[in-house]
Design a protein around this motif. Structure first.
Motif, mmCIF file in Angstrom:
data_model
loop_
_atom_site.group_PDB
_atom_site.id
_atom_site.type_symbol
_atom_site.label_atom_id
_atom_site.label_comp_id
_atom_site.label_asym_id
_atom_site.label_seq_id
_atom_site.Cartn_x
_atom_site.Cartn_y
_atom_site.Cartn_z
ATOM 1 N N UNK A 59 0.816 -1.213 0.000
ATOM 2 C CA UNK A 59 0.000 0.000 0.000
ATOM 3 C C UNK A 59 0.855 1.271 0.000
ATOM 4 N N UNK A 60 0.187 2.399 -0.153
ATOM 5 C CA UNK A 60 0.864 3.693 -0.054
ATOM 6 C C UNK A 60 1.502 3.852 1.335
ATOM 7 N N UNK A 61 0.796 3.388 2.359
ATOM 8 C CA UNK A 61 1.340 3.461 3.718
ATOM 9 C C UNK A 61 2.650 2.684 3.818
ATOM 10 N N UNK A 62 2.700 1.526 3.172
ATOM 11 C CA UNK A 62 3.931 0.723 3.178
ATOM 12 C C UNK A 62 5.081 1.502 2.525
ATOM 13 N N UNK A 63 4.767 2.214 1.443
ATOM 14 C CA UNK A 63 5.783 3.025 0.785
ATOM 15 C C UNK A 63 6.412 4.018 1.738
ATOM 16 N N UNK A 64 5.585 4.670 2.559
ATOM 17 C CA UNK A 64 6.106 5.632 3.527
ATOM 18 C C UNK A 64 6.875 4.934 4.651
ATOM 19 N N UNK A 65 6.453 3.730 5.022
ATOM 20 C CA UNK A 65 7.188 2.989 6.047
ATOM 21 C C UNK A 65 8.593 2.642 5.556
ATOM 22 N N UNK A 66 8.690 2.215 4.305
ATOM 23 C CA UNK A 66 10.005 1.932 3.732
ATOM 24 C C UNK A 66 10.858 3.201 3.695
ATOM 25 N N UNK A 67 10.224 4.325 3.454
ATOM 26 C CA UNK A 67 10.951 5.594 3.348
ATOM 27 C C UNK A 67 11.491 6.064 4.692
ATOM 28 N N UNK A 68 10.983 5.498 5.801
ATOM 29 C CA UNK A 68 11.485 5.865 7.121
ATOM 30 C C UNK A 68 10.443 6.339 8.106
ATOM 31 N N UNK A 69 9.176 6.410 7.681
ATOM 32 C CA UNK A 69 8.113 6.860 8.597
ATOM 33 C C UNK A 69 7.786 5.765 9.596
ATOM 34 N N UNK A 70 7.727 6.136 10.862
ATOM 35 C CA UNK A 70 7.428 5.170 11.920
ATOM 36 C C UNK A 70 5.965 5.215 12.337
#
Length: 887
Positions: free
Chosen positions: A763-774
């Motif tokens: 998902x889009x949320x996963x993309x941000x998690x990979x980018x470093x968002x906790x």
């Protein structure tokens, strides 16, 4: 003098250039000597010759480089014959890299390099590399004049591509490719038989194990029998004919028609054993199928004997004394995994539960070896899924051991095993990217960028530029080879262990209970962690229970689904609440949920804890009223999460609004003004809300808020999010390299995407998690523009009051339900329960508190001195006397 020494001397003469040969001739002669008498020692000699070649600083000619390509292709062929699959792949990769980089010719690189390389990638489960390699030579065949009349190579590409599609779960693509080829291409009888054999396999795989379905069974059986008719008079196709009989064996074994299966297997074995110089792994695979049939027939002793034979074939120096091989004898080989898993099943049937776990642990070890050689995310996920299916069996064994021995250690080991495959790719990426060198990080970014460009070009369908895709695949291949080489220097893939003692300590500090789910093929397992204790249970999912969970989730498919069936929602909400064994009557009101499988799409807050007949949504008994809920991808990610910052919050807001278009978000402006009135920051509106503006500013603000459109995609199309100027795939977010305190995705379906049980939604949320968002707040379905703006206004008001994010989420939902200005129909859980919070629930220790205490203490002392003149006078007199004395 024996032949071995003679060949050694010949090689020595050649290597010393005794006969005054050119470098090119020296290499070719060495290859000829090697091919005439291949051995492990001869392989070392070839490697030494190549090392010397590269050490020589002299400029290399194209002819010399082509000779090195030929050397590596021959070396790879025999490395594969000797069972050294990893080395064979490395040699083929080197040959292809040299050939491609130096634009060489005059060699059938497809036949002698790319075809076997693609097949070996498939064997090792590196499906993305396999698919890319095959597509490269398919493109070469279709565009190069050299292969204009090479139907053999085109056929090989189609066949091998169908194998990759089957192995990677793209069954519909495999069927489409095979059926189309059989209808449109001119094929020989041999080719028809081979493709029909593959088509039958695809039909079986399309049933997802439901072989009893008459239509699927008939299609598969007809394909295999038709293949046999085409192949039975083709002398060169004995192995493929044997495979057709083996496929019929599998078909009938799974339908428990054992006598028929046994008849087919005997025919297959007879044909196979007549073929000279078969590879050991192929022979081992035949015996594995034999062992599997005997196991299903409950002939356990005979099955065990077959397994011992397989170990002897595949493992040098194997000793049957302890039945199981030693771990350091194992290597990356799928047949070994299958056989070890079967041995585990045998131990289980014999009630040797601990031996079964020991055998499974060896299978897990081989899976880790596989993972070491993978670069592509999809291939890693598929490997993890394979490991996860084994995990389910292990969890059942641990449960049984606990019931028999009542040892808490079994529950801890079961939890650790479940955690190893939970979001393993995300955990591994986060861990590895921290220690990666600047060069490796740059290469990973380039690799991902090329991959995203390929995906976007492919999405154009018939308008896609095939030449462009092929060129991009070449670029990606070069980057992949460089990354593999770089990462091979630190090859040990070790799934991270979760420190359970620290986990309990953190839960205690957070005043929280954790409910942790593991979704298997047949069972749903759940762990409850509280008060330094793990509770473990499971239920069988192949009955009505799973249907009820799906039914409850279906209520959120549209705004009217709940309002048109309120009583049904109440019933299924309570049924699912009971099924999922959520805690009640506990001291702590903070609940951490680690979902799995389809539970990733379930809004737990909207579950019904007590069924009622009310139609007033505000008066229903939701889990929301009992707990403040936060979600997490895994226990390890929760454990390693940093506390939420107490520093002043600033917001980077992205509000494309899309005015005067079909995508216009009318209430987005209201949402913007509400946030801007409470928080300083930068707010990108309309045409300023571009992806580049977002990227350039993302690292400067503590909260990233994106109010826009998003899509969950589908099986073929990745999830994406819209900026004013472009639509961004979830995987394009991986390279953002951000570290915000919170990401708010105020858009539709930002937590939805293609679902993998082990890894969650792509998902889009996963993309941000990979980018470093906790810490993230995102949606599970298509959200309403107006109600979202109302919810967000309350959410940010709570944050302004320094309320933790997870609690702010809960408070905003309760406020929404209690808001008398909102009509009852809009208070349906569809409108308020879409947004879920993933992340930390701890807050930083506020250092200003200590300063406050110190100031307070000094103030009290000061006041005491001011209002106690007698004490003040005594201190003054005493001080004066001391002063006079010193004088």
């Amino acid at each position: 003098m024996n032949l071995y020494n003679l060949y050694g001397l010949i090689f020595l003469f050649i290597n010393l250039n005794v006969f005054g040969q050119s470098q090119e001739d020296k290499i070719y002669n060495a290859v000829d000597v090697f091919v005439a008498h291949p051995s492990a020692k001869a392989l070392e000699n070839l490697s030494s010759l190549e090392i010397d070649f590269w050490k020589n600083p002299k400029l290399k000619t194209k002819d010399e480089l082509l000779a090195i390509v030929v050397l590596n292709c021959n070396k790879a062929y025999y490395e594969n014959q000797f069972g050294q699959t990893d080395k064979a792949i490395a040699s083929y990769e080197k040959a292809w890299q040299i050939y491609q980089k130096n634009k060489l010719g005059d060699y059938d690189i497809i036949e002698f390099c790319l075809k076997p390389l693609g097949n070996l990638y498939t064997v090792l489960g590196d499906y993305d590399n396999a698919e890319n390699t095959i597509k490269q030579y398919f493109f070469i065949v279709n565009t190069s004049k050299k292969y204009a009349n090479a139907p053999k190579q085109k056929f090989a590409a189609i066949l091998n591509l169908s194998n990759v599609y089957q192995s990677s779960g793209k069954i519909s693509l495999a069927i489409e490719l095979l059926e189309s080829t059989l209808k449109t291409e001119k094929l020989s009888n041999s080719q028809k038989g081979i493709l029909l054999n593959n088509l039958g396999n695809s039909y079986i795989l399309s049933s997802a194990g439901n072989l009893m379905h008459p239509e699927i069974y008939l299609k598969a059986e007809n394909a295999f029998k038709s293949a046999i008719n085409y192949l039975k008079n083709e002398k060169q196709q004995s192995e493929t004919l044997s495979n057709s009989y083996r496929n019929l064996t599998t078909l009938n074994r799974q339908r428990q028609q054992f006598d028929v299966a046994d008849t087919y297997l005997k025919k297959a074995e007879k044909l196979f054993l007549e073929i000279p110089n078969q590879q050991p792994r192929k022979l081992a695979k035949l015996y594995y199928e034999k062992a599997l049939l005997l196991f299903d027939e409950r002939k356990y002793d005979e099955s065990a004997k077959q397994i011992q034979t397989i170990f002897k074939i595949l493992i040098p120096n194997y000793s049957s004394k302890n039945i199981l091989p030693i771990q350091n004898q194992l290597y990356a080989e799928t047949v070994l995994i299958d056989v070890l898993d079967l041995q585990s099943e045998l131990f289980f049937k014999q009630n040797q539960l601990k031996k079964a776990l020991e055998a499974f642990s060896l299978s897990f070890h081989i899976e880790d070896l596989f993972m070491n050689g993978l670069v592509y995310e999809n291939s890693k996920i598929i490997t993890q899924i394979r490991a996860r299916n084994r995990t389910e069996k292990c969890l059942l064994i641990y449960d049984r051991l606990y019931q028999e021995e009542n040892k808490l250690q079994y529950l801890k080991e079961a939890f650790q095993m479940a955690e190893k495959t939970k979001s393993g790719i995300l955990k591994g990426y986060r861990s590895n990217i921290k220690s990666a060198s600047a060069k490796e990080k740059q290469m990973i970014q380039q690799f991902q960028n090329v991959n995203n460009t390929i995906i976007k070009e492919q999405q154009k369908g018939d308008l896609a530029n095939i030449s462009r895709i092929n060129q991009l695949i070449k670029e990606q291949n070069e980057l992949m080879l460089s990354l593999k080489k770089m990462q091979s220097e630190n090859p040990d893939y070790i799934p991270e262990n979760c420190d359970i003692k620290s986990l309990f300590s953190k839960l205690e500090k957070d005043k929280a209970v954790m409910v942790y789910y593991f979704m298997g093929n047949e069972n749903l397992f759940y762990f409850t962690l509280q008060n330094n204790r793990i509770n473990f249970n499971h239920f069988y999912t192949a009955h009505r229970a799973m249907l009820e969970i799906v039914k409850f989730i279906d209520y959120f498919n549209g705004a009217d689904a709940i309002t048109s069936d309120i009583s049904g929602y109440n019933y299924y909400g309570k049924r699912v609440y009971d099924l999922l064994k959520l805690p009640s009557n506990v001291i702590y009101k903070n609940l951490i949920i680690v979902p799995d499988g389809i539970l990733n799409f379930l809004p737990f807050e909207a579950l019904i804890t007590q069924e009622s007949s009310t139609t007033n949504f505000a008066k229903m008994h939701y889990l929301l009223n009992d707990f403040r809920i936060a979600y997490n991808n895994s226990a390890t990610i929760y454990l390693n999460s940093k506390p939420i910052s107490n520093s002043q919050k600033t917001v980077l807001g992205v509000f494309p609004v899309f005015e005067k278009t079909a995508f216009e978000l009318n209430y987005s402006k209201k949402e913007l003004e509400s946030i801007r009135s409470n928080f300083k920051g930068k707010y990108l509106e309309n045409s300023e809300a571009t992806f580049s503006n977002f990227k350039n500013n993302a690292n400067q603000y503590s909260i990233l808020h994106l109010s826009t459109h998003a899509s969950s995609g589908d099986v073929e199309t990745p999830a994406s999010i819209k900026f004013y100027d472009q639509e961004i795939l979830y995987s394009e977010l991986y390279n953002l390299n951000i570290n915000p305190d919170l990401v708010v995705l105020s858009a539709c379906e930002t937590g939805i995407g293609k679902l993998y049980k082990a890894e969650g939604a792509m998902s889009v949320a996963r993309g941000f998690q990979f980018a470093g968002a906790q810490n993230l707040l995102f949606s599970l379905w298509k959200v309403n523009d107006y109600t979202t703006s109302v919810f967000m206004a309350d959410f940010y008001k709570n944050i302004k009051k320094e309320i933790p994010y997870f609690q702010a989420n809960t408070n905003a939902k309760i406020a929404f339900l209690n808001d008398k200005s909102i009509p009852n129909a809009k208070k349906s859980p569809y409108y308020w329960s879409s947004f879920v919070y993933y992340g930390s629930i701890s807050s930083e220790e506020n250092s200003t508190n200590y300063i406050f205490y110190i100031i307070s203490l000094l103030t009290v002392i000061g006041l005491f001195l001011v209002f106690n003149p007698y004490r003040k006078w005594k201190i003054f007199t005493k001080f004066s006397k001391k002063r006079n004395t010193k004088k």
